[in-house]
Enzyme design. Sequence first.
Site, PDB file in Angstrom:
ATOM      1  N   ARG A 107       0.870  -1.174   0.000  1.00 41.18           N
ATOM      2  CA  ARG A 107       0.000   0.000   0.000  1.00 41.18           C
ATOM      3  C   ARG A 107       0.905   1.223   0.000  1.00 41.18           C
ATOM      4  O   ARG A 107       1.719   1.397   0.913  1.00 41.18           O
ATOM      5  CB  ARG A 107      -0.892   0.011   1.249  1.00 41.18           C
ATOM      6  CG  ARG A 107      -1.802   1.250   1.347  1.00 41.18           C
ATOM      7  CD  ARG A 107      -2.543   1.201   2.673  1.00 41.18           C
ATOM      8  NE  ARG A 107      -3.359   2.381   2.898  1.00 41.18           N
ATOM      9  CZ  ARG A 107      -4.636   2.504   2.534  1.00 41.18           C
ATOM     10  NH1 ARG A 107      -5.231   1.533   1.893  1.00 41.18           N
ATOM     11  NH2 ARG A 107      -5.316   3.603   2.802  1.00 41.18           N
ATOM     12  N   HIS A 134      -7.236   0.795  -6.789  1.00 40.66           N
ATOM     13  CA  HIS A 134      -7.524   0.247  -5.453  1.00 40.66           C
ATOM     14  C   HIS A 134      -8.327  -1.056  -5.622  1.00 40.66           C
ATOM     15  O   HIS A 134      -9.500  -1.141  -5.242  1.00 40.66           O
ATOM     16  CB  HIS A 134      -8.319   1.277  -4.646  1.00 40.66           C
ATOM     17  CG  HIS A 134      -8.284   1.056  -3.161  1.00 40.66           C
ATOM     18  ND1 HIS A 134      -7.729  -0.078  -2.578  1.00 40.66           N
ATOM     19  CD2 HIS A 134      -8.742   1.825  -2.129  1.00 40.66           C
ATOM     20  CE1 HIS A 134      -7.859   0.006  -1.261  1.00 40.66           C
ATOM     21  NE2 HIS A 134      -8.469   1.146  -0.973  1.00 40.66           N
ATOM     22  N   GLN A 137     -10.310  -2.959  -2.723  1.00 43.45           N
ATOM     23  CA  GLN A 137     -11.526  -2.240  -2.335  1.00 43.45           C
ATOM     24  C   GLN A 137     -12.670  -2.589  -3.286  1.00 43.45           C
ATOM     25  O   GLN A 137     -13.829  -2.690  -2.873  1.00 43.45           O
ATOM     26  CB  GLN A 137     -11.265  -0.727  -2.360  1.00 43.45           C
ATOM     27  CG  GLN A 137     -12.459   0.130  -1.981  1.00 43.45           C
ATOM     28  CD  GLN A 137     -12.758   0.114  -0.498  1.00 43.45           C
ATOM     29  OE1 GLN A 137     -11.866   0.300   0.326  1.00 43.45           O
ATOM     30  NE2 GLN A 137     -14.024  -0.093  -0.137  1.00 43.45           N
ATOM     31  N   ASP A 230     -15.867   9.584  -1.773  1.00 42.48           N
ATOM     32  CA  ASP A 230     -14.594   9.347  -1.093  1.00 42.48           C
ATOM     33  C   ASP A 230     -14.116  10.701  -0.578  1.00 42.48           C
ATOM     34  O   ASP A 230     -14.668  11.748  -0.946  1.00 42.48           O
ATOM     35  CB  ASP A 230     -13.596   8.762  -2.125  1.00 42.48           C
ATOM     36  CG  ASP A 230     -12.254   8.354  -1.495  1.00 42.48           C
ATOM     37  OD1 ASP A 230     -12.192   8.233  -0.256  1.00 42.48           O
ATOM     38  OD2 ASP A 230     -11.284   8.168  -2.243  1.00 42.48           O
ATOM     39  N   CYS A 271     -15.662   4.470   1.036  1.00 39.95           N
ATOM     40  CA  CYS A 271     -14.575   3.538   1.386  1.00 39.95           C
ATOM     41  C   CYS A 271     -13.928   3.877   2.737  1.00 39.95           C
ATOM     42  O   CYS A 271     -13.126   3.090   3.234  1.00 39.95           O
ATOM     43  CB  CYS A 271     -13.528   3.475   0.276  1.00 39.95           C
ATOM     44  SG  CYS A 271     -12.947   5.086  -0.271  1.00 39.95           S
ATOM     45  N   ARG A 316     -14.150  -5.686   3.412  1.00 41.57           N
ATOM     46  CA  ARG A 316     -12.731  -5.627   3.039  1.00 41.57           C
ATOM     47  C   ARG A 316     -12.020  -6.898   3.528  1.00 41.57           C
ATOM     48  O   ARG A 316     -11.172  -7.454   2.831  1.00 41.57           O
ATOM     49  CB  ARG A 316     -12.035  -4.408   3.686  1.00 41.57           C
ATOM     50  CG  ARG A 316     -12.437  -3.053   3.167  1.00 41.57           C
ATOM     51  CD  ARG A 316     -12.129  -2.829   1.702  1.00 41.57           C
ATOM     52  NE  ARG A 316     -10.740  -3.039   1.326  1.00 41.57           N
ATOM     53  CZ  ARG A 316      -9.719  -2.216   1.606  1.00 41.57           C
ATOM     54  NH1 ARG A 316      -9.938  -1.092   2.267  1.00 41.57           N
ATOM     55  NH2 ARG A 316      -8.492  -2.492   1.209  1.00 41.57           N
TER      56      ARG A 316
END
Length: 339
Positions: A107, A134, A137, A230, A271, A316
């Site tokens: 990440r 991503h 996700q 987001d 998210c 997740r």
Amino acid sequence: MNHFANRSLLKEIDFTPNELEYLIDFASHLKQLKQQNIPHHYLQGKNIALLFEKSSTRTRSAFTVAATDLGAHPEFLGKNDIQFGKKESTADTAKVLGSMFDGIEYRGFAQETVEQLAQFSGVPVWNGLTDQWHPTQMIADFMTLKEHFGHLKGLTLAYVGDGRNNMGNSLLVTAAMLGVNIQIGAPTALQPSATVIAMAKKAAADSGSQVLVTADPVAAVAGADAVYTDVWISMGEDISAHERIKQLLPYQINAELIAQTGKADTIIMHCLPAYHDQKTEVGQALEAEFGVTALEITDDVFNSPQSVVFQEAENRLHSIKAIMAATLGDLFIPDQWFK
């Protein structure tokens, strides 16, 4: 036969729509196993490196618990534990880690870093977020949509806010791949790149999905089964907060905008983390400076019965578990699933 064996998930288009859908369904299966306390040690005895150049709550927690549930040992390496090209090249780091670990999560910032880790490590690498994509996700998000609606094809997903960040890119392309109509509402300066839009339109032509990118927030949410947003300023982004907030306030998810969907049962997705109240230092500072009580989403919508943000956050875990088990576990997956 395992279609996924030893493959890396670096961006969504590395996989076919059928493969993405398989991961979504496998994640739902693993969620049921966990709820019933049925062990699923597909990765017994494996060691997983978790590389975090950017800090994280959900991604780190999900990878750690997922690895442990699968019988593997996760090892966290933060930005102070690993060089990421400062004193050792990414390629050299990848070779070393690949010789000791069975799989690597990364990440951070550059997509090139995660691509090099996959190229030189010789083990599956999973993109836990880069500036561009991503993918972990996405499996959680479309799993949440499928749980809620029972299907994906033909749904309409609206995303409003900063359209050219990793979430805008990933949702645009993944929705198009999976036959979900995708409507992005963002100011012209913050819309996805022509390259990403072309990628989505190509996928949409195969799946029968519709792609809309517009500067009009009302047009963006029209007919939406789910509305997604987001944070407006990404981690590490060096921009004027004042300009960005002024630019994006018309795209705030609030009761007025949700009413414009024309549907009574539109669900709300995010998210996380979300600036929906003043219970964070950042939220307090922004309220004091700009006189706003919320940024990308208002508290009443965030905490409404239509909001699935915490179900989405839990997913997740299950989706990351599915990705790791499929690519690193010795699974038997019949070929006909992908026909």
